[in-house]
Design a protein around this motif. Structure first.
Motif, mmCIF file in Angstrom:
data_model
loop_
_atom_site.group_PDB
_atom_site.id
_atom_site.type_symbol
_atom_site.label_atom_id
_atom_site.label_comp_id
_atom_site.label_asym_id
_atom_site.label_seq_id
_atom_site.Cartn_x
_atom_site.Cartn_y
_atom_site.Cartn_z
ATOM 1 N N ARG A 8 -25.348 43.884 28.139
ATOM 2 C CA ARG A 8 -25.362 42.962 29.284
ATOM 3 C C ARG A 8 -25.623 43.722 30.579
ATOM 4 N NH1 ARG A 8 -19.875 39.900 27.371
ATOM 5 N NH2 ARG A 8 -20.798 38.480 25.842
ATOM 6 N N LEU A 9 -25.021 44.899 30.699
ATOM 7 C CA LEU A 9 -25.211 45.665 31.918
ATOM 8 C C LEU A 9 -26.649 46.146 32.045
ATOM 9 C CD1 LEU A 9 -24.073 46.896 34.453
ATOM 10 C CD2 LEU A 9 -23.352 48.880 33.123
ATOM 11 N N GLU A 10 -27.257 46.570 30.919
ATOM 12 C CA GLU A 10 -28.653 46.986 30.975
ATOM 13 C C GLU A 10 -29.533 45.847 31.479
ATOM 14 O OE1 GLU A 10 -29.988 49.817 30.693
ATOM 15 O OE2 GLU A 10 -28.230 50.939 30.069
ATOM 16 N N ARG A 11 -29.231 44.618 31.007
ATOM 17 C CA ARG A 11 -30.006 43.470 31.472
ATOM 18 C C ARG A 11 -29.760 43.199 32.949
ATOM 19 N NH1 ARG A 11 -28.424 40.767 26.512
ATOM 20 N NH2 ARG A 11 -26.939 39.538 27.704
ATOM 21 N N GLY A 12 -28.549 43.510 33.417
ATOM 22 C CA GLY A 12 -28.206 43.178 34.803
ATOM 23 C C GLY A 12 -28.222 44.349 35.752
ATOM 24 N N ARG A 13 -28.714 45.531 35.303
ATOM 25 C CA ARG A 13 -28.656 46.717 36.150
ATOM 26 C C ARG A 13 -29.396 46.517 37.470
ATOM 27 N NH1 ARG A 13 -28.183 52.523 33.731
ATOM 28 N NH2 ARG A 13 -26.450 51.305 32.958
ATOM 29 N N GLY A 14 -30.518 45.821 37.394
ATOM 30 C CA GLY A 14 -31.246 45.554 38.624
ATOM 31 C C GLY A 14 -30.499 44.640 39.572
ATOM 32 N N ALA A 15 -29.435 44.005 39.074
ATOM 33 C CA ALA A 15 -28.651 43.090 39.910
ATOM 34 C C ALA A 15 -27.456 43.776 40.561
ATOM 35 C CB ALA A 15 -28.166 41.900 39.071
ATOM 36 N N LEU A 16 -27.211 45.057 40.243
ATOM 37 C CA LEU A 16 -26.041 45.724 40.806
ATOM 38 C C LEU A 16 -26.090 45.765 42.331
ATOM 39 C CD1 LEU A 16 -25.480 48.789 38.427
ATOM 40 C CD2 LEU A 16 -23.906 46.887 38.798
ATOM 41 N N GLY A 17 -27.236 46.179 42.882
ATOM 42 C CA GLY A 17 -27.365 46.248 44.337
ATOM 43 C C GLY A 17 -27.241 44.891 44.996
ATOM 44 N N PRO A 18 -28.028 43.884 44.558
ATOM 45 C CA PRO A 18 -27.879 42.554 45.146
ATOM 46 C C PRO A 18 -26.468 41.996 45.005
ATOM 47 C CG PRO A 18 -29.947 42.699 43.948
ATOM 48 C CD PRO A 18 -29.206 43.967 43.670
ATOM 49 N N ALA A 19 -25.813 42.277 43.867
ATOM 50 C CA ALA A 19 -24.446 41.789 43.676
ATOM 51 C C ALA A 19 -23.499 42.444 44.669
ATOM 52 C CB ALA A 19 -23.989 42.058 42.246
ATOM 53 N N THR A 41 -26.851 34.936 33.746
ATOM 54 C CA THR A 41 -25.824 34.282 32.950
ATOM 55 C C THR A 41 -24.441 34.704 33.418
ATOM 56 O OG1 THR A 41 -25.705 36.027 31.293
ATOM 57 C CG2 THR A 41 -27.365 34.295 30.951
ATOM 58 N N ARG A 42 -23.451 33.924 33.028
ATOM 59 C CA ARG A 42 -22.081 34.256 33.402
ATOM 60 C C ARG A 42 -21.669 35.600 32.800
ATOM 61 N NH1 ARG A 42 -16.882 30.468 31.823
ATOM 62 N NH2 ARG A 42 -15.253 31.869 32.618
ATOM 63 N N ALA A 43 -22.110 35.861 31.560
ATOM 64 C CA ALA A 43 -21.757 37.116 30.905
ATOM 65 C C ALA A 43 -22.374 38.310 31.638
ATOM 66 C CB ALA A 43 -22.211 37.101 29.453
ATOM 67 N N THR A 44 -23.626 38.172 32.057
ATOM 68 C CA THR A 44 -24.276 39.263 32.780
ATOM 69 C C THR A 44 -23.606 39.486 34.130
ATOM 70 O OG1 THR A 44 -26.398 38.885 31.691
ATOM 71 C CG2 THR A 44 -26.440 40.041 33.799
ATOM 72 N N ALA A 45 -23.279 38.411 34.844
ATOM 73 C CA ALA A 45 -22.580 38.546 36.126
ATOM 74 C C ALA A 45 -21.228 39.229 35.919
ATOM 75 C CB ALA A 45 -22.394 37.182 36.770
ATOM 76 N N GLY A 46 -20.551 38.903 34.806
ATOM 77 C CA GLY A 46 -19.277 39.555 34.514
ATOM 78 C C GLY A 46 -19.435 41.042 34.277
ATOM 79 N N ALA A 47 -20.506 41.423 33.542
ATOM 80 C CA ALA A 47 -20.758 42.845 33.284
ATOM 81 C C ALA A 47 -21.100 43.588 34.572
ATOM 82 C CB ALA A 47 -21.880 42.998 32.259
ATOM 83 N N VAL A 48 -21.879 42.947 35.433
ATOM 84 C CA VAL A 48 -22.243 43.567 36.707
ATOM 85 C C VAL A 48 -21.008 43.761 37.576
ATOM 86 C CG1 VAL A 48 -23.469 43.163 38.872
ATOM 87 C CG2 VAL A 48 -24.626 42.757 36.697
ATOM 88 N N ALA A 49 -20.171 42.734 37.675
ATOM 89 C CA ALA A 49 -18.949 42.844 38.465
ATOM 90 C C ALA A 49 -18.033 43.921 37.907
ATOM 91 C CB ALA A 49 -18.233 41.496 38.515
#
Length: 407
Positions: A8-19, A41-49
């Motif tokens: 999930r984090l790999e999918r959301g890594r590009g979202a770390l900065g925007p998050a 997704t909620r799961a990806t947002a959870g992994a990013v957080a």
């Protein structure tokens, strides 16, 4: 870290900065809002957080209390980690300096003011303000991720040189960014990897605008115009879609050199009647017939005069005169730039508070089609906005790539 979370984090890594930027600016107080804002997704947002929390940048409350009358399980609350890393922020002005440690969210953790006659050699005061900041780091034991310096001059890019320190005795073209980084190294201000942090520099009003846009009176504006007077002179800045408009080489928005009184005072730039000399604290004290004193800054003397002696006819007349000149300058800027909000700092904030209707009427009277006169004109709301802006510039690499800068 589990395999599922890793995926999930790999999918959301590009979202770390925007998050991180969403939490930093208060636009994502919960995981549900973060999910919607990022479009994941909620799961990806959870992994990013969770990853941002593991980096020590934010705090996730998985068991928030439900508000009265609400139904269903409340979303995880997101906030800045209370004991997280900081950046060193520094400001130099005509009467001295101030250093601070600033965390994410624009929170000022500690400050150290310093009053000194600004010497002609900029390295001396830059060394002093950095050492004051280094002292705060030693006292608090906080991790430092960067450093930012605000100066009362246009700063040319990419060199980082102060091109017009008109109210200081510095030489034109002083290499303030190089001197700042040298001072950081000498004072032992180190990043997580054990090497000296990299410092960034900028014009003080540009950085004020950035701070107010992210954390103050400019939040939510798309096109924000900031005009402010500090200890001496007048500056301006423009934030477009969340980014400072600094021009092709960092020299845009020198609004202090708009002519508002063609037969007025000679300006340091070589012209006459500029905002810089017609609408700053010295101009106000002079118009009010007051002799500036050495005990406190010109800005503080002007503020005190407005607050305590506004009923005096000479003070009221001086305030009206400066409001009219400021309104004339603002009207021209509003007609050209068409901002959706204007914020005023320093003495201009005090003038707005003294007679808001007069200032708005001057702008409206000279606006195109009557519409430009309806733009909201608000006072800046942050106490240390230039310092917070310097911190914002230092935080930007972390906001762009938290994993690279912290991990």
């Amino acid at each position: 870290m589990t395999q599922t979370r890793t995926t999930r984090l790999e999918r959301g890594r590009g979202a770390l900065g925007p998050a991180l930027e969403l939490v930093h600016t208060g636009r994502a107080p919960t995981r549900a809002v973060l999910t919607a804002e990022l479009g994941v997704t909620r799961a990806t947002a959870g992994a990013v957080a969770a990853e941002l929390e593991a980096l020590g940048l934010i705090q996730v409350d998985a068991r928030p209390a439900a508000s009265a009358g609400s139904q269903g399980r409340p979303s995880h609350r997101l906030s800045i980690a209370p004991n997280g890393p900081v950046v060193l922020a520094a400001q130099i002005h005509a009467d001295g300096f101030r250093a601070a440690l600033v965390g994410l969210g624009g929170r000022v953790i500690a400050t150290a003011p310093g009053c000194m006659t600004v010497p002609a050699d900029p390295s001396r005061i830059i060394d002093a303000v950095v050492e004051a900041g280094a002292g705060l780091l030693r006292e608090t034991g906080r991790r430092c991720l960067g450093a930012g310096l605000a100066v009362p001059s246009a700063v040319a890019e990419p060199e980082g040189t102060a091109l017009n320190p008109l109210h200081l005795s510095w030489p034109v073209g002083a290499p303030v960014r190089t001197l700042f980084n040298e001072a950081l190294a000498k004072s032992g201000v180190l990043g997580p990897d054990g090497t000296p942090v990299t410092g960034v520099t900028g014009n003080d009003v540009n950085l004020t605008a950035l701070a107010e846009h992210r954390h103050g009176a400019g939040r939510g504006a798309r096109h924000l115009l900031c005009v402010a007077t500090g200890h001496r002179g007048v500056g301006g800045a423009l934030v477009l879609d969340g980014r400072l408009h600094s021009g092709s080489s960092g020299l845009a928005m020198e609004v202090g050199h708009l002519t508002v009184n063609p037969t007025g005072q000679p300006c340091h730039c070589g012209s006459r009647g500029c905002l810089d000399v017609e609408c700053d604290p010295l101009a106000f004290l002079t118009a009010a017939g007051r002799e500036p004193g050495p005990a406190v800054s010109l800005l503080q003397q002007s503020r005190d005069l407005l607050r305590t002696e506004y009923a005096d006819p000479s003070v009221r007349a001086a305030a009206d005169l400066l409001i009219d000149r400021l309104g004339l300058g603002l009207a021209g800027l509003v007609n050209i730039l068409n901002p959706d909000r204007v914020v005023l700092g320093g003495l201009h904030r005090e003038l707005l508070d003294a007679d808001p209707e007069r200032l708005r009427a001057v702008v409206a009277e000279r606006s195109l089609w009557g519409r430009s006169g309806s733009v909201p004109i608000l006072p800046c709301s942050l106490e240390f906005n230039s310092l917070i802006g310097a911190a914002e510039a230092a935080w930007q690499p972390v906001l762009d790539d938290p994993l690279a800068m912290v991990g």
